[in-house]
Design an enzyme around this catalytic site. Structure first.
Site, PDB file in Angstrom:
ATOM      1  N   GLU A 165       3.821   8.024  -2.392  1.00  0.00           N
ATOM      2  CA  GLU A 165       5.190   7.879  -2.896  1.00  0.00           C
ATOM      3  C   GLU A 165       5.235   7.869  -4.426  1.00  0.00           C
ATOM      4  OE1 GLU A 165       7.029   4.472  -1.024  1.00  0.00           O
ATOM      5  OE2 GLU A 165       6.635   5.221   0.989  1.00  0.00           O
ATOM      6  N   GLU A 349       3.725   7.620   6.947  1.00  0.00           N
ATOM      7  CA  GLU A 349       4.269   6.260   7.086  1.00  0.00           C
ATOM      8  C   GLU A 349       5.625   6.363   7.738  1.00  0.00           C
ATOM      9  OE1 GLU A 349       4.928   3.757   3.641  1.00  0.00           O
ATOM     10  OE2 GLU A 349       2.921   4.192   2.895  1.00  0.00           O
TER      11      GLU A 349
HETATM   12  O1  IFM Z   1       5.133  -1.262   2.213  1.00  0.00           O
HETATM   13  C1  IFM Z   1       5.622  -0.052   1.742  1.00  0.00           C
HETATM   14  C2  IFM Z   1       4.491   0.900   1.418  1.00  0.00           C
HETATM   15  O2  IFM Z   1       3.604   0.353   0.502  1.00  0.00           O
HETATM   16  C3  IFM Z   1       5.040   2.182   0.843  1.00  0.00           C
HETATM   17  N1  IFM Z   1       6.056   2.733   1.686  1.00  0.00           N
HETATM   18  C4  IFM Z   1       7.114   1.860   2.136  1.00  0.00           C
HETATM   19  C5  IFM Z   1       6.527   0.618   2.755  1.00  0.00           C
HETATM   20  C6  IFM Z   1       7.659  -0.324   3.241  1.00  0.00           C
HETATM   21  O3  IFM Z   1       8.502  -0.677   2.186  1.00  0.00           O
END
Ligand code: IFM
Length: 445
Positions: A165, A349
């Site tokens: 990200e 994710e």
């Molecule tokens: O916990 C975070 C992760 O580190 C990065 N993506 C979003 C998740 C939830 O907020």
């Protein structure tokens, strides 16, 4: 109706170094920006820090056993730059790299592919002291760090991601300031975007120079944005948020350009040869997705962007994020059209926080997470049916963990962590996910 995932679909689980490892001052690890930020009063809810987190640094064997038992084909984790290079550059901390060396061996022994992310937000503080991602030199130092990790682990780790990200690295760290290093400046955001893009390009080149046959990508983050009304200002705010949060990195790295309306702000930072560095061939297209949001113009915000809170009554997670699997399907389809074409797509994710707890029978039931996963995995099946080559899905997260500025208040894991005892309790959602990872069909509702 029950539906099967395609043969060979890759099931995974994801974590990140600062969120789970703990052992913040052990075996020569240097401080990262998150150590400094979380120890600054008022920055993290309840004064929580990652000092201990899930104590994964000591309990990794148990955590790998949980992965093995889960039956996933892949485990995505990140390396802590300041554990390996305490000063961010220079002397390698042998004990730090040995930790990942052992972890990779254990993951492979469990029959699981390690997917290594080289940067999940924990910049060495020593480099922040030199300007952090606002300083172009950090891109070169990042590439040196990548070389160290690739030389040591590239014989066994085949799947690599340069950043997790990158949008949040730049925007929340240097603009919104609610993430480390806590800077709030428009100019800092433009500089951070460009340096991170350069670092991605240099990192990819380093990985390819170090070893042939690695599979390389970046982990973007997409959430559809809609304007709160048809007023011009809401449209402008929405277009800016879309550029900053969705497009600034994949547009640069894949299309070789900065999107409107930020192109003019970015232009002065681009030096000759930068696009040749930034635009590197990807071997896969990966992203994280959580929700969609509506955006309005806000005169008091640094970028005049305001998020409209999810209206009461809308299904949402503990984060206040709308549960909208159709938005996820839309993102997969749009990403293929705009960026990835025939590249294999991976969701690295997706998941949800709910206020779950261990009941008096020792179980963590909470059907909400199971229903969340059912809906979002249904969206994956729909995208595949629409022709998108989605090849894998990684749940966020294996364990409850340190949720950044929200500390330990939000639980995203499919395994519950009792932070007082460090006991791990697989939640009902763990067993639901295990069924799928072991070849079960998805019961659609
Ligand atoms: O916990 C975070 C992760 O580190 C990065 N993506 C979003 C998740 C939830 O907020």
């Amino acid at each position: 109706m029950a539906e099967n995932f395609p043969e060979g679909f890759l099931w995974g689980a994801s974590t990140a170094s600062y969120q789970i490892e703990g052992a913040a001052r052990e075996d020569g690890r240097g401080p990262s920006i998150w150590d400094v930020f979380s120890h600054t009063p008022g920055k993290v809810l309840n004064g929580d820090t990652g000092d201990v987190a899930c104590d994964h640094y000591h309990r990794w064997r148990e955590d790998v056993a949980l992965l093995r038992e889960l039956g996933v084909g892949a485990y995505r984790f990140s390396t802590s730059w300041s554990r390996i290079l305490p000063e961010g550059r220079g002397t390698v901390n042998e004990k730090g790299i040995e930790f990942y060396d052992r972890l990779v061996d254990a993951v492979l022994d469990a029959g699981i592919q390690p997917w290594l992310c080289l940067y999940h937000w924990d910049l060495p503080q020593a480099l922040e002291d030199k300007g952090g991602w606002q300083n172009r030199d950090v891109a070169r130092w990042y590439a040196d760090y990548v070389g160290v990790v690739a030389r040591r682990l590239g014989d066994r780790v085949k799947h690599w991601a340069t950043f997790n990200e990158p949008n949040n690295v730049a925007y929340r760290g240097y603009g919104e300031g609610d993430h480390a290093p806590g800077i709030k400046s428009r100019d800092a955001v433009w500089r951070a975007i460009h340096t991170v893009n350069l670092a991605h390009g240099l990192g990819m080149k380093t990985l390819r120079e170090e070893r042939a046959g690695l599979t390389l990508g970046n982990i973007y983050n997409f959430g559809p944005r809609e304007p709160a009304s048809d007023r011009e200002r809401d449209n402008e705010a929405c277009a800016l948020m879309d550029a900053l949060m969705n497009k600034a990195f994949p547009d640069a790295q894949i299309l070789g350009t900065y999107p409107e309306p930020i192109a003019a702000d970015m232009a002065p930072l681009i030096e000759e040869g930068d696009w040749q560095i930034i635009k590197q061939k990807l071997d896969y297209f990966a992203f994280n997705h959580y929700s969609r949001s509506r955006v309005r113009w806000d005169k008091d915000h640094l970028f005049h962007m305001g998020r409209v809170p999810t209206p009461a009554g809308t299904p949402m997670t503990e984060m206040g994020w709308e549960i909208a699997p159709d938005a996820f399907r839309q993102v997969m389809i749009e990403c293929q059209a705009r960026y990835s074409g025939t590249l294999p797509m991976y969701i690295l994710e997706n998941g949800a926080a709910f206020r779950d707890a261990v009941d008096n029978e020792g179980r963590v039931r909470y059907p909400q997470r199971i229903e969340f996963l059912r809906g979002y995995l249904g969206a994956v099946l729909d995208a595949i049916a629409a022709g998108v080559p989605v090849k894998g899905y990684f749940v966020w997260s294996l364990l409850d963990n340190f949720e950044w500025a929200l500390g330990y208040d939000k639980r995203f894991g499919i395994v519950y962590v009792d932070y007082a005892t460090q006991k791990r309790v697989p939640k009902d959602s763990y067993y639901f996910y295990r069924e799928l990872a072991q070849g079960g069909a998805l019961e659609r509702r």
